[in-house]
Design an enzyme around this catalytic site. Structure first.
Site, PDB file in Angstrom:
ATOM      1  N   GLU A  77      -4.341  12.995   1.568  1.00  0.00           N
ATOM      2  CA  GLU A  77      -2.773  12.813   1.511  1.00  0.00           C
ATOM      3  C   GLU A  77      -2.225  13.692   0.420  1.00  0.00           C
ATOM      4  OE1 GLU A  77      -4.387  10.085   4.567  1.00  0.00           O
ATOM      5  OE2 GLU A  77      -4.967  10.404   2.054  1.00  0.00           O
ATOM      6  N   PHE A 102      -0.564   5.521   3.993  1.00  0.00           N
ATOM      7  CA  PHE A 102      -1.612   6.532   3.300  1.00  0.00           C
ATOM      8  C   PHE A 102      -0.608   7.492   2.602  1.00  0.00           C
ATOM      9  CE2 PHE A 102      -4.190   6.245   7.300  1.00  0.00           C
ATOM     10  CZ  PHE A 102      -4.711   5.004   6.496  1.00  0.00           C
ATOM     11  N   ARG A 185       6.481   6.427  16.790  1.00  0.00           N
ATOM     12  CA  ARG A 185       5.850   7.532  17.486  1.00  0.00           C
ATOM     13  C   ARG A 185       5.248   6.787  18.922  1.00  0.00           C
ATOM     14  NH1 ARG A 185       0.270   6.130  15.789  1.00  0.00           N
ATOM     15  NH2 ARG A 185      -0.001   3.966  15.895  1.00  0.00           N
TER      16      ARG A 185
END
Length: 332
Positions: A77, A102, A185
């Site tokens: 990340e 993350f 999502r």
């Protein structure tokens, strides 16, 4: 009474990653990925980047449409966001996706120093915000708003549903500077189309009016607030719902105008820790402005949350529709 017939069905492990949509609720699949593909058709400078999570942030649709503009950075990340900053310096508009835990926790310094300090045009769209997964503290980004609100110059968006996301994508792409958007999502609920709603970056919108309670909400908690308003109408409780999709900069004028307009209980509802999110931002605004309504918060506790089935956790931590309705009744 046959208790077996009335008991709730036993939830399976799959309920840990269930959609936040209720059974039978209208949904749209992958609104972020589809909106980005559509908008990027005329914006060749837009690139897609992810940290091994394209399929799970709906960015795989962008990768399929524009493979030459898609960058898979692996499970790194810090590299993802540092590279996004570098691309933005060259005139590109990177949309970077990963999970919110993350992206914010592991790469905070890169967001702060590489992207925000230089006001780079990076759009960070991070999935699983707040309590939208049952996989425990390692995946539950319950403090992401508190972390990101502290970064100067960063615009923060917390959309409610598929329509909010679809309309937000071109606006955050057009906005000069860094943006953090909490990403829903998969099969995302569709509710705001019933309220003649249009997303405007930086603006709060009154979805329904009411004389007894004003619920100020963001994210999917706006959907829950609308459900609560329908429930409480049966008790002759009139609930107004103010949707605040932009957390920073906060729409101070609209919030103050609604709080001042009537003598109502003001409830801030958010899918985030009680520390450092929309509730504290609103309370601070009211206090600084000399406005003192009866003020309550519906938020996640200042704690590491349990793992388990999402419906169970939403009940346990007070952000389900039924628990919200009970709490608001008690405050009246």
């Amino acid at each position: 009474m046959n208790t077996a017939a009335t008991a709730k069905p036993r939830l399976t492990t799959s309920a840990m990653i269930a959609s936040i949509a209720a059974e039978g609720q209208r949904v749209r699949a992958a609104p972020f990925g589809k909106a980005l593909v559509e908008h990027a058709a005329d914006r060749p400078e837009i690139v897609g980047m992810t940290a091994d999570l394209a399929k799970y942030t709906d960015l795989h649709l962008f990768a399929q449409a524009y493979p030459e503009r898609f960058h898979q950075m692996g499970m790194a990340e810090q590299l993802l966001l540092a590279a996004a900053g570098g691309m933005a310096k060259e005139g590109l508009v990177p949309f970077a996706t990963t999970y919110a835990v993350f992206g914010t926790r592991r790469a905070y310094d890169f967001i702060h120093q590489v992207i925000a300090e230089e006001n780079l045009n990076v759009k960070m769209c991070f999935a699983l915000p707040g309590l939208t997964t049952g996989y425990g503290p390692s995946h539950q980004a319950t403090e992401d708003l508190a972390m990101m609100r502290g970064i100067p110059g960063l615009t923060i968006v917390d959309p409610c549903d598929a329509l909010d996301i679809e309309q937000a994508v071109p606006q955050i792409a057009a906005h000069p500077g860094p943006v953090y958007m909490r990403l829903l999502r998969g099969n995302v609920p569709l509710v705001l189309d019933e309220y003649d709603y249009k997303f405007e970056l930086g603006k709060a919108k009154l979805l329904r009016d009411g004389k007894d309670v004003l619920v100020i909400a963001s994210g999917f908690m706006t959907m829950r607030a609308l459900e609560v308003a329908d429930q409480l109408r049966a008790d002759n409780v009139d609930v107004a719902v103010l949707h605040v999709p932009t957390i920073k900069p906060l729409d101070d004028a609209t919030i103050l105008a609604q709080v001042k307009r009537l003598d109502r209980v003001v409830v801030v509802a958010e899918n985030h820790s009680v520390i450092g999110g929309l509730g504290e931002a609103t309370a601070s605004l009211l206090l600084r402005s000399g406005v003192a309504p009866t003020f309550r918060q519906i938020a996640l506790p200042d704690a590491f949350l349990d793992a388990g089935a999402l419906p169970t956790l939403h009940d346990r931590y007070g952000i389900s529709t039924d628990v919200m309705a009970r709490r608001i009744r008690s405050w009246l």
